[in-house]
Design a protein around this motif. Sequence first.
Motif, mmCIF file in Angstrom:
data_model
loop_
_atom_site.group_PDB
_atom_site.id
_atom_site.type_symbol
_atom_site.label_atom_id
_atom_site.label_comp_id
_atom_site.label_asym_id
_atom_site.label_seq_id
_atom_site.Cartn_x
_atom_site.Cartn_y
_atom_site.Cartn_z
ATOM 1 N N VAL A 145 -2.109 -30.144 24.233
ATOM 2 C CA VAL A 145 -3.722 -30.300 24.436
ATOM 3 C C VAL A 145 -3.833 -31.303 25.340
ATOM 4 N N GLU A 146 -4.632 -31.145 26.338
ATOM 5 C CA GLU A 146 -4.835 -32.450 27.225
ATOM 6 C C GLU A 146 -6.274 -33.036 26.605
ATOM 7 N N GLU A 147 -5.996 -34.477 27.036
ATOM 8 C CA GLU A 147 -7.120 -35.334 26.461
ATOM 9 C C GLU A 147 -8.484 -34.850 26.480
ATOM 10 N N ALA A 148 -8.996 -34.388 27.795
ATOM 11 C CA ALA A 148 -10.137 -33.710 28.265
ATOM 12 C C ALA A 148 -10.501 -32.518 27.263
ATOM 13 N N ALA A 149 -9.744 -31.998 26.525
ATOM 14 C CA ALA A 149 -9.826 -30.828 25.748
ATOM 15 C C ALA A 149 -10.126 -31.177 24.258
ATOM 16 N N ILE A 150 -9.612 -32.326 23.661
ATOM 17 C CA ILE A 150 -9.631 -32.710 22.269
ATOM 18 C C ILE A 150 -10.961 -32.688 21.593
ATOM 19 N N ASP A 151 -11.810 -32.966 22.567
ATOM 20 C CA ASP A 151 -13.407 -33.107 22.139
ATOM 21 C C ASP A 151 -13.700 -31.544 21.590
ATOM 22 N N ARG A 152 -13.162 -30.734 22.337
ATOM 23 C CA ARG A 152 -13.537 -29.230 21.973
ATOM 24 C C ARG A 152 -12.825 -28.691 21.071
ATOM 25 N N LEU A 153 -11.831 -29.073 20.195
ATOM 26 C CA LEU A 153 -10.945 -28.511 19.416
ATOM 27 C C LEU A 153 -12.015 -28.269 18.034
ATOM 28 N N PRO A 154 -11.972 -26.970 17.537
ATOM 29 C CA PRO A 154 -12.884 -26.655 16.374
ATOM 30 C C PRO A 154 -12.571 -27.510 15.136
ATOM 31 N N SER A 155 -13.681 -27.689 14.289
ATOM 32 C CA SER A 155 -13.589 -28.293 13.226
ATOM 33 C C SER A 155 -12.940 -27.364 12.079
ATOM 34 N N ASN A 156 -12.085 -28.020 11.251
ATOM 35 C CA ASN A 156 -11.589 -27.045 10.182
ATOM 36 C C ASN A 156 -12.441 -27.218 9.052
ATOM 37 N N GLN A 157 -13.584 -26.305 8.938
ATOM 38 C CA GLN A 157 -14.699 -26.332 7.982
ATOM 39 C C GLN A 157 -14.002 -26.076 6.604
ATOM 40 N N VAL A 158 -13.148 -25.425 6.209
ATOM 41 C CA VAL A 158 -12.632 -25.273 4.966
ATOM 42 C C VAL A 158 -11.961 -26.496 4.340
ATOM 43 N N LEU A 159 -11.187 -27.244 5.322
ATOM 44 C CA LEU A 159 -10.768 -28.345 4.665
ATOM 45 C C LEU A 159 -11.799 -29.584 4.627
ATOM 46 N N CYS A 160 -12.542 -29.477 5.549
ATOM 47 C CA CYS A 160 -13.825 -30.411 5.155
ATOM 48 C C CYS A 160 -14.369 -30.115 3.839
ATOM 49 N N ASP A 161 -14.629 -28.921 3.729
ATOM 50 C CA ASP A 161 -15.305 -28.534 2.289
ATOM 51 C C ASP A 161 -14.499 -28.743 1.044
ATOM 52 N N LEU A 162 -13.277 -28.599 1.268
ATOM 53 C CA LEU A 162 -12.321 -28.807 0.468
ATOM 54 C C LEU A 162 -12.211 -30.388 0.105
ATOM 55 N N VAL A 163 -12.012 -31.102 0.965
ATOM 56 C CA VAL A 163 -11.978 -32.501 0.972
ATOM 57 C C VAL A 163 -13.144 -33.337 0.058
ATOM 58 N N GLN A 164 -14.380 -32.648 0.621
ATOM 59 C CA GLN A 164 -15.800 -33.118 -0.146
ATOM 60 C C GLN A 164 -15.751 -32.594 -1.493
ATOM 61 N N LEU A 165 -15.232 -31.374 -1.820
ATOM 62 C CA LEU A 165 -15.404 -31.057 -3.145
ATOM 63 C C LEU A 165 -14.386 -31.652 -4.312
ATOM 64 N N ILE A 166 -13.349 -32.011 -3.648
ATOM 65 C CA ILE A 166 -12.401 -32.986 -4.327
ATOM 66 C C ILE A 166 -12.935 -34.313 -4.726
ATOM 67 N N GLY A 167 -13.431 -34.844 -3.526
ATOM 68 C CA GLY A 167 -14.080 -36.145 -3.662
ATOM 69 C C GLY A 167 -15.200 -36.289 -4.633
ATOM 70 N N LYS A 168 -15.887 -35.338 -4.847
ATOM 71 C CA LYS A 168 -17.084 -35.309 -5.753
ATOM 72 C C LYS A 168 -16.582 -35.080 -7.404
ATOM 73 N N SER A 169 -15.444 -34.506 -7.360
ATOM 74 C CA SER A 169 -14.763 -34.183 -8.757
ATOM 75 C C SER A 169 -14.037 -35.385 -9.323
ATOM 76 N N HIS A 170 -13.828 -36.409 -8.409
ATOM 77 C CA HIS A 170 -12.921 -37.619 -8.971
ATOM 78 C C HIS A 170 -13.764 -38.843 -9.275
#
Length: 92
Positions: free
Chosen positions: A67-92
């Motif tokens: 991936v070229e540097e100019a394209a990294i800002d357009r890489l999609p977010s992994n929303q499933v992992l975002c949600d999992l990290v947030q869920l695990i963080g709230k349970s600890h």
Amino acid sequence: FLYFKIYMAPNLDTLVETVITCPVCKRHFDEPRMLPCSHTFCFQCIQQMTVQNNGLLECPNHDGTMVEEAAIDRLPSNQVLCDLVQLIGKSH
């Protein structure tokens, strides 16, 4: 069945930790982004790897994805992992 549930719990915790941990920085994902190969890394890790490799990101899993540097800002977010990290963080 109860024995199975008790026996599996520590392995499940280990599996969850592995899934929500960035393989580059070894911390829970922070703004996880997916490469075209579907591997996911923290956005900051992606930025650092790109800078270290003169503006070109090569997937750390060595699958040939670039991936070229100019394209990294357009890489999609992994929303499933975002949600999992947030869920695990709230349970600890």
